[in-house]
Design a protein around this motif. Sequence first.
Motif, mmCIF file in Angstrom:
data_model
loop_
_atom_site.group_PDB
_atom_site.id
_atom_site.type_symbol
_atom_site.label_atom_id
_atom_site.label_comp_id
_atom_site.label_asym_id
_atom_site.label_seq_id
_atom_site.Cartn_x
_atom_site.Cartn_y
_atom_site.Cartn_z
ATOM 1 N N LEU A 105 0.836 -1.213 0.000
ATOM 2 C CA LEU A 105 0.000 0.000 0.000
ATOM 3 C C LEU A 105 0.870 1.261 0.000
ATOM 4 O O LEU A 105 0.577 2.238 -0.684
ATOM 5 C CB LEU A 105 -0.930 -0.006 1.219
ATOM 6 N N GLN A 106 1.955 1.194 0.756
ATOM 7 C CA GLN A 106 2.861 2.349 0.813
ATOM 8 C C GLN A 106 3.491 2.618 -0.557
ATOM 9 O O GLN A 106 3.604 3.767 -0.981
ATOM 10 C CB GLN A 106 3.935 2.071 1.847
ATOM 11 N N LEU A 125 5.244 -0.576 -12.494
ATOM 12 C CA LEU A 125 5.323 -0.863 -11.051
ATOM 13 C C LEU A 125 3.960 -0.698 -10.384
ATOM 14 O O LEU A 125 3.608 -1.450 -9.480
ATOM 15 C CB LEU A 125 6.342 0.067 -10.381
ATOM 16 N N MET A 126 3.200 0.298 -10.838
ATOM 17 C CA MET A 126 1.868 0.507 -10.250
ATOM 18 C C MET A 126 0.967 -0.688 -10.547
ATOM 19 O O MET A 126 0.225 -1.155 -9.676
ATOM 20 C CB MET A 126 1.256 1.804 -10.783
ATOM 21 N N ARG A 127 1.044 -1.199 -11.769
ATOM 22 C CA ARG A 127 0.231 -2.384 -12.115
ATOM 23 C C ARG A 127 0.689 -3.595 -11.306
ATOM 24 O O ARG A 127 -0.119 -4.360 -10.787
ATOM 25 C CB ARG A 127 0.317 -2.675 -13.626
ATOM 26 N N LEU A 128 2.005 -3.764 -11.192
ATOM 27 C CA LEU A 128 2.543 -4.900 -10.442
ATOM 28 C C LEU A 128 2.079 -4.840 -8.984
ATOM 29 O O LEU A 128 1.597 -5.832 -8.416
ATOM 30 C CB LEU A 128 4.078 -4.882 -10.511
ATOM 31 N N ASP A 129 2.222 -3.683 -8.347
ATOM 32 C CA ASP A 129 1.853 -3.586 -6.931
ATOM 33 C C ASP A 129 0.342 -3.701 -6.736
ATOM 34 O O ASP A 129 -0.106 -4.201 -5.703
ATOM 35 C CB ASP A 129 2.400 -2.290 -6.315
ATOM 36 N N THR A 130 -0.434 -3.263 -7.727
ATOM 37 C CA THR A 130 -1.888 -3.432 -7.610
ATOM 38 C C THR A 130 -2.231 -4.919 -7.629
ATOM 39 O O THR A 130 -3.070 -5.394 -6.850
ATOM 40 C CB THR A 130 -2.607 -2.680 -8.755
ATOM 41 N N ARG A 132 -0.155 -7.328 -6.710
ATOM 42 C CA ARG A 132 0.355 -7.907 -5.454
ATOM 43 C C ARG A 132 -0.577 -7.578 -4.292
ATOM 44 O O ARG A 132 -0.804 -8.404 -3.403
ATOM 45 C CB ARG A 132 1.772 -7.381 -5.175
ATOM 46 N N LEU A 133 -1.165 -6.381 -4.321
ATOM 47 C CA LEU A 133 -2.144 -6.027 -3.283
ATOM 48 C C LEU A 133 -3.369 -6.947 -3.376
ATOM 49 O O LEU A 133 -3.851 -7.459 -2.358
ATOM 50 C CB LEU A 133 -2.564 -4.556 -3.448
ATOM 51 N N MET A 168 -6.839 -0.099 1.233
ATOM 52 C CA MET A 168 -6.830 -1.108 0.157
ATOM 53 C C MET A 168 -7.879 -0.862 -0.923
ATOM 54 O O MET A 168 -7.603 -1.033 -2.106
ATOM 55 C CB MET A 168 -6.936 -2.528 0.732
ATOM 56 N N PHE A 169 -9.079 -0.411 -0.519
ATOM 57 C CA PHE A 169 -10.129 -0.219 -1.526
ATOM 58 C C PHE A 169 -9.951 1.078 -2.319
ATOM 59 O O PHE A 169 -10.763 1.399 -3.169
ATOM 60 C CB PHE A 169 -11.517 -0.287 -0.884
ATOM 61 N N ARG A 170 -8.892 1.805 -2.040
ATOM 62 C CA ARG A 170 -8.575 2.975 -2.872
ATOM 63 C C ARG A 170 -7.809 2.564 -4.131
ATOM 64 O O ARG A 170 -7.665 3.346 -5.062
ATOM 65 C CB ARG A 170 -7.752 3.988 -2.081
ATOM 66 N N PHE A 171 -7.330 1.312 -4.144
ATOM 67 C CA PHE A 171 -6.539 0.835 -5.288
ATOM 68 C C PHE A 171 -7.136 -0.393 -5.962
ATOM 69 O O PHE A 171 -6.819 -0.692 -7.098
ATOM 70 C CB PHE A 171 -5.107 0.519 -4.824
ATOM 71 N N VAL A 172 -7.959 -1.135 -5.221
ATOM 72 C CA VAL A 172 -8.601 -2.345 -5.766
ATOM 73 C C VAL A 172 -10.096 -2.217 -5.499
ATOM 74 O O VAL A 172 -10.491 -1.894 -4.367
ATOM 75 C CB VAL A 172 -8.041 -3.618 -5.075
ATOM 76 N N ARG A 173 -10.904 -2.443 -6.529
ATOM 77 C CA ARG A 173 -12.365 -2.331 -6.376
ATOM 78 C C ARG A 173 -12.888 -3.382 -5.393
ATOM 79 O O ARG A 173 -12.332 -4.488 -5.324
ATOM 80 C CB ARG A 173 -13.044 -2.528 -7.740
ATOM 81 N N PRO A 174 -13.968 -3.073 -4.673
ATOM 82 C CA PRO A 174 -14.431 -3.976 -3.605
ATOM 83 C C PRO A 174 -15.120 -5.248 -4.091
ATOM 84 O O PRO A 174 -15.343 -6.152 -3.278
ATOM 85 C CB PRO A 174 -15.421 -3.111 -2.812
#
Length: 216
Positions: A105-106, A125-130, A132-133, A168-174
């Motif tokens: 998240l950080q 990197l943003m796609r990768l971390d999304t 991974r999240l 978490m829900f700011r980057f992945v839809r619920p």
Amino acid sequence: MSVLHHVPGSRSLRVLWLLEELEEPVDLRIWSLTDGGLRSAEFRALSPAGRVPALEIDGRVIFESGAILEYLTETRGRLAPAPGTPERAEFLEWLHFAETQANILQNLNIHHIFLRPETARSGALMRLDTKRLAVTMHALEAHLSGRDWILTEFSAADCMLAFNLDAMFRFVRPDGFLAIATYRARVQARPAYQRALARAGSDTIYTQDFYELTNG
Ligand SMILES: N[C@@H](CCC(=O)N[C@@H](CS)C(=O)NCC(=O)O)C(=O)O
């Protein structure tokens, strides 16, 4: 009186919430993520990596939120299975899992919010971390299905998810994360959580409900 070094909207909410659950009084010293204060010699004397939280308590300073939660539960003898008991390993797993997720998240916060200029951001990197999240969220979803709390009963492992549950829900839809959403509502209904939030101050990190991936 104990002092919690705190940034609104950050991991220090984990400690504030646990202190409220334990009914331990604490003063707050508020810092900012962006004005350089966390890099000052004064703050690094408390927390060598220049990170919040740090807690002044029992005549010493403790940094690292997971260490603080373990220390508080051990010294107060509450809200964690005792060392050596069967549930202890599960408690430690989820305590540290929360920090693995928080690190992702950080990274997303840095890419979506803090990194300047915007051209320095890496779409890859943003796609990768999304992704991974989302992996960690699917794991949490599976664990929470059919249970109220991380362990059989409420524990400090739940407090460790405080920052994560908002982020978490700011980057992945619920969609597909009903157990996490229900758990989050259960957390938000706890009086100690509400008291912690009321003291914590307004979130200083997020200005949007959701951060879309860019194509860059
Ligand atoms: N593992 C540490 C991480 C602490 C951390 O990174 N805190 C963030 C706020 S959530 C911070 O202080 N960031 C300041 C920075 O990275 O400069 C903990 O759990 O205490």
